[in-house]
Design an enzyme around this catalytic site. Structure first.
Site, PDB file in Angstrom:
ATOM      1  N   ARG A 127       0.846  -1.206   0.000  1.00 44.89           N
ATOM      2  CA  ARG A 127       0.000   0.000   0.000  1.00 44.89           C
ATOM      3  C   ARG A 127       0.871   1.241   0.000  1.00 44.89           C
ATOM      4  O   ARG A 127       0.539   2.250  -0.602  1.00 44.89           O
ATOM      5  CB  ARG A 127      -0.964  -0.005   1.209  1.00 44.89           C
ATOM      6  CG  ARG A 127      -1.741   1.285   1.352  1.00 44.89           C
ATOM      7  CD  ARG A 127      -3.064   1.137   2.116  1.00 44.89           C
ATOM      8  NE  ARG A 127      -2.952   0.355   3.323  1.00 44.89           N
ATOM      9  CZ  ARG A 127      -2.410   0.787   4.472  1.00 44.89           C
ATOM     10  NH1 ARG A 127      -1.919   2.006   4.561  1.00 44.89           N
ATOM     11  NH2 ARG A 127      -2.369   0.002   5.526  1.00 44.89           N
ATOM     12  N   TYR A 184     -15.550  16.140 -17.029  1.00 47.51           N
ATOM     13  CA  TYR A 184     -16.072  14.766 -16.971  1.00 47.51           C
ATOM     14  C   TYR A 184     -17.095  14.716 -15.824  1.00 47.51           C
ATOM     15  O   TYR A 184     -16.795  15.178 -14.709  1.00 47.51           O
ATOM     16  CB  TYR A 184     -14.911  13.782 -16.738  1.00 47.51           C
ATOM     17  CG  TYR A 184     -15.385  12.458 -16.214  1.00 47.51           C
ATOM     18  CD1 TYR A 184     -16.219  11.657 -16.986  1.00 47.51           C
ATOM     19  CD2 TYR A 184     -15.044  12.017 -14.942  1.00 47.51           C
ATOM     20  CE1 TYR A 184     -16.705  10.457 -16.494  1.00 47.51           C
ATOM     21  CE2 TYR A 184     -15.516  10.817 -14.446  1.00 47.51           C
ATOM     22  CZ  TYR A 184     -16.351  10.038 -15.234  1.00 47.51           C
ATOM     23  OH  TYR A 184     -16.831   8.862 -14.743  1.00 47.51           O
ATOM     24  N   ASP A 187      -6.718  18.316 -15.531  1.00 52.81           N
ATOM     25  CA  ASP A 187      -6.972  16.924 -15.910  1.00 52.81           C
ATOM     26  C   ASP A 187      -6.548  16.791 -17.374  1.00 52.81           C
ATOM     27  O   ASP A 187      -7.185  17.347 -18.272  1.00 52.81           O
ATOM     28  CB  ASP A 187      -8.462  16.606 -15.712  1.00 52.81           C
ATOM     29  CG  ASP A 187      -8.799  15.148 -16.007  1.00 52.81           C
ATOM     30  OD1 ASP A 187      -8.100  14.540 -16.845  1.00 52.81           O
ATOM     31  OD2 ASP A 187      -9.770  14.634 -15.423  1.00 52.81           O
ATOM     32  N   LYS A 241      -7.394   5.492 -19.621  1.00 54.13           N
ATOM     33  CA  LYS A 241      -7.612   5.913 -21.011  1.00 54.13           C
ATOM     34  C   LYS A 241      -6.346   5.717 -21.851  1.00 54.13           C
ATOM     35  O   LYS A 241      -5.886   4.608 -21.995  1.00 54.13           O
ATOM     36  CB  LYS A 241      -8.131   7.349 -21.036  1.00 54.13           C
ATOM     37  CG  LYS A 241      -9.160   7.672 -19.966  1.00 54.13           C
ATOM     38  CD  LYS A 241     -10.417   6.820 -20.037  1.00 54.13           C
ATOM     39  CE  LYS A 241     -11.454   7.363 -19.057  1.00 54.13           C
ATOM     40  NZ  LYS A 241     -12.398   6.417 -18.571  1.00 54.13           N
TER      41      LYS A 241
HETATM   42  C1  LIG Z   1     -11.374  13.429 -18.245  1.00 54.12           C
HETATM   43  C2  LIG Z   1     -11.611  12.341 -17.243  1.00 54.12           C
HETATM   44  N1  LIG Z   1     -11.102  12.459 -16.009  1.00 54.12           N
HETATM   45  C3  LIG Z   1     -11.286  11.515 -15.074  1.00 54.12           C
HETATM   46  C4  LIG Z   1     -12.020  10.378 -15.344  1.00 54.12           C
HETATM   47  C5  LIG Z   1     -12.213   9.344 -14.269  1.00 54.12           C
HETATM   48  O1  LIG Z   1     -11.342   8.286 -14.477  1.00 54.12           O
HETATM   49  P1  LIG Z   1     -11.625   6.760 -14.037  1.00 54.12           P
HETATM   50  O2  LIG Z   1     -12.798   6.283 -14.838  1.00 54.12           O
HETATM   51  O3  LIG Z   1     -10.342   6.067 -14.339  1.00 54.12           O
HETATM   52  O4  LIG Z   1     -11.941   6.792 -12.585  1.00 54.12           O
HETATM   53  C6  LIG Z   1     -12.556  10.196 -16.618  1.00 54.12           C
HETATM   54  C7  LIG Z   1     -13.336   8.981 -16.922  1.00 54.12           C
HETATM   55  O5  LIG Z   1     -13.981   8.868 -17.941  1.00 54.12           O
HETATM   56  C8  LIG Z   1     -12.342  11.207 -17.599  1.00 54.12           C
HETATM   57  O6  LIG Z   1     -12.848  11.100 -18.844  1.00 54.12           O
END
Ligand SMILES: Cc1ncc(COP(=O)(O)O)c(C=O)c1O
Length: 385
Positions: free
Chosen positions: A49, A101, A174, A199
Site C-alpha cells: 500500500r 467529466y 486533468d 484511457k
Molecule cells: C477526463 C476524465 N477524467 C477523469 C475520469 C475518471 O477516471 P476513471 O474512470 O479512471 O476513474 C474520466 C473517466 O472517464 C475522464 O474522462
C-alpha cells in the site's frame, strides 16, 4: 543520454531490469508485503500500500513523461481526484471548469461540498478574465480540463496558471484527453496534473488507473501521505498493464489522431450530422491556442446528429464501433454523454454547456479509417429508416 518522448515511453525511467537477470519486461512484484533483513532495516519496500516496485517504476515513468518530479498512481482516475481534493480543507473554494467529466463535479457535490469546500463552475474557454471574476480570497485552486469532456473547449493553461498563482492558488489540470504525449501542463505552469490512466496511458480498455503528477516536493509529500492513508493505490498487475500500454503510447496517439482528423472532416460532410467539434478543425475556436500549447489535437471528437431519435438507431446500428463509456483505447467507442458520463450533471448545467440529447462523443481508435467510415455510413443509413 537525453531521449525523445517516443523512446522514453519504451525505455523506462531508472530502469533496474538489466540488473535482474536481464528481464526485458519489467517484473510484476505481486506481493502484499516485504520481509525485512533485520530490525531497523528495509529493502526500500515495506508494504505494497505504501509502495511496490512495479508501481514505483510506473510512477517514475509517468512523472518523467509529464516532466514532473513525482507521480502517484491510484486505482482509478476518480481515486486520484479524490486524493487531490484531500489537499483542501473546509472553507476552501475552488473555481472549476463547468464542462468537466461528469464524475468530477459529482465528487465535488457529493463528497467535498458536504465537508465545507465550495465550488464555482465557469466556462474557462470564454476567457481567463471571465474565470477571474469567480476567484475569491478563499480560492485555493482552479480545476480545469483542456480540451473539455465532451464539448472540447480549450483553455489557455499558461493564463490559467498565472491567474491561480496571482491569488496564491494552485492550477490543477486533468490531462486525460491528450495524454503526456501531446500536452504537458506542468511545463505551462500547472501545479498538479491528473490522469485517468484507464484511457490513453493504459490504452487497451483492459484496466483502470489514475495519476496525480506534481512538481513541488511539499505537494508530493502530502499526496503520498494521503495515498498511503486512503489506500486506493494501483495494484502491481494493473501497474504492469499501464507500463505495457505506455510503451506504445506515441504510435497509438499518432494513429488515433490521424484517424480522428480524417473522420472529423468526413463527418462534417454527412447530412445526418449537424455539427462536428474537434480542435484539429481550423474553425474550432481553440485551434490556434492548441497549436501553441499542445503537440497535437488528440483523438476525441464530439458530433451532433440532426434528430434526437437518430441517437438510439445509430448506437444500435454500429458494428465495428462499440457503444460504451470510456475512451483512449485501441477500439473506437461512441458514448452518449447525457445518459452515461454526464448522467449526474444537472440539466441546467448541461444546457448552459450546450450538451444536448443529440450530442455523441467519439473516442476514435486505431482501426482502418475506411472501415470506420463504412461502419458509420451503414449506421447512418439505419437512422434514415
Ligand atoms: C477526463 C476524465 N477524467 C477523469 C475520469 C475518471 O477516471 P476513471 O474512470 O479512471 O476513474 C474520466 C473517466 O472517464 C475522464 O474522462
Amino acid at each position: 543520454m537525453s531521449l525523445a518522448i517516443e523512446s522514453r515511453c519504451i525505455h523506462l525511467e531508472n530502469d533496474d531490469r538489466a540488473a535482474r537477470y536481464g528481464a526485458v519486461s519489467y517484473p510484476i512484484y505481486q506481493t502484499a508485503t516485504f520481509a525485512h533483513p533485520a530490525l531497523g532495516q528495509s529493502t526500500g519496500f515495506d508494504y505494497s500500500r505504501v509502495q511496490n516496485p512495479t508501481r514505483q517504476q510506473l510512477e517514475k515513468t509517468v512523472a518523467a513523461l509529464e516532466q514532473g518530479t513525482d507521480a502517484v498512481a491510484f486505482s482509478t482516475g476518480m481515486a486520484a481526484i479524490l486524493a487531490v481534493m484531500e489537499l483542501f480543507a473546509p472553507g476552501d473554494h475552488l473555481v472549476t471548469e463547468s464542462d468537466l467529466y461528469g464524475g468530477t463535479p459529482r465528487l465535488f457535490r457529493t463528497i467535498c461540498e458536504p465537508k465545507g469546500i465550495t465550488f464555482t463552475a465557469v466556462n474557462f474557454s470564454a476567457g481567463i478574465e471571465h474565470a477571474a471574476k469567480a476567484v475569491r480570497p478563499e480560492t485555493k485552486a482552479l480545476f480545469i480540463e483542456t480540451p473539455t469532456n465532451p464539448m472540447m473547449n480549450v483553455t489557455d493553461i499558461r493564463a490559467a496558471a498565472e491567474l491561480a498563482h496571482a491569488h496564491g492558488a494552485l492550477l490543477i489540470v486533468d490531462n486525460t484527453f491528450l495524454s503526456p504525449y501531446l500536452q504537458n501542463p506542468l511545463v505551462l505552469g500547472a501545479d498538479i496534473v491528473i490522469h485517468s490512466g484507464t484511457k490513453y496511458l493504459a490504452g487497451h480498455n483492459d484496466t483502470l488507473a489514475g495519476f496525480a503528477v506534481v512538481k513541488d516536493a511539499e505537494i508530493s509529500h502530502r499526496l503520498r501521505e494521503i495515498a498511503k492513508t486512503i489506500g486506493a493505490n494501483l495494484a502491481p498487475f494493473d501497474s504492469w498493464l499501464v507500463l505495457r500500454g505506455i510503451q506504445t503510447l506515441a504510435v497509438r496517439m499518432d494513429r488515433a489522431e490521424q484517424n480522428a482528423m480524417e473522420l472529423a472532416l468526413w463527418l462534417q460532410k454527412q447530412p445526418q450530422v449537424t455539427r462536428v467539434i474537434y480542435p484539429g478543425l481550423p474553425d474550432h475556436p481553440g485551434h490556434e491556442l492548441m497549436k501553441r500549447q499542445a503537440r497535437g489535437f488528440g483523438a476525441m471528437l464530439t458530433f451532433e446528429v440532426r434528430r434526437k431519435e437518430d441517437v438510439p438507431a445509430l448506437l444500435k446500428a454500429v458494428r465495428l464501433i462499440r457503444f460504451a463509456e470510456s475512451l483512449g483505447g485501441t477500439e473506437s467507442l461512441l458514448t452518449y454523454p447525457i445518459t452515461q458520463t454526464h448522467a449526474d450533471v444537472p440539466p441546467e448545467v448541461l444546457a448552459a454547456n450546450g450538451l444536448t440529447d443529440r450530442i455523441l462523443r467519439f473516442s476514435v481508435g486505431l482501426e482502418n479509417v475506411q472501415d470506420l467510415k463504412d461502419d458509420l455510413t451503414q449506421a447512418f443509413a439505419a437512422t434514415e429508416g
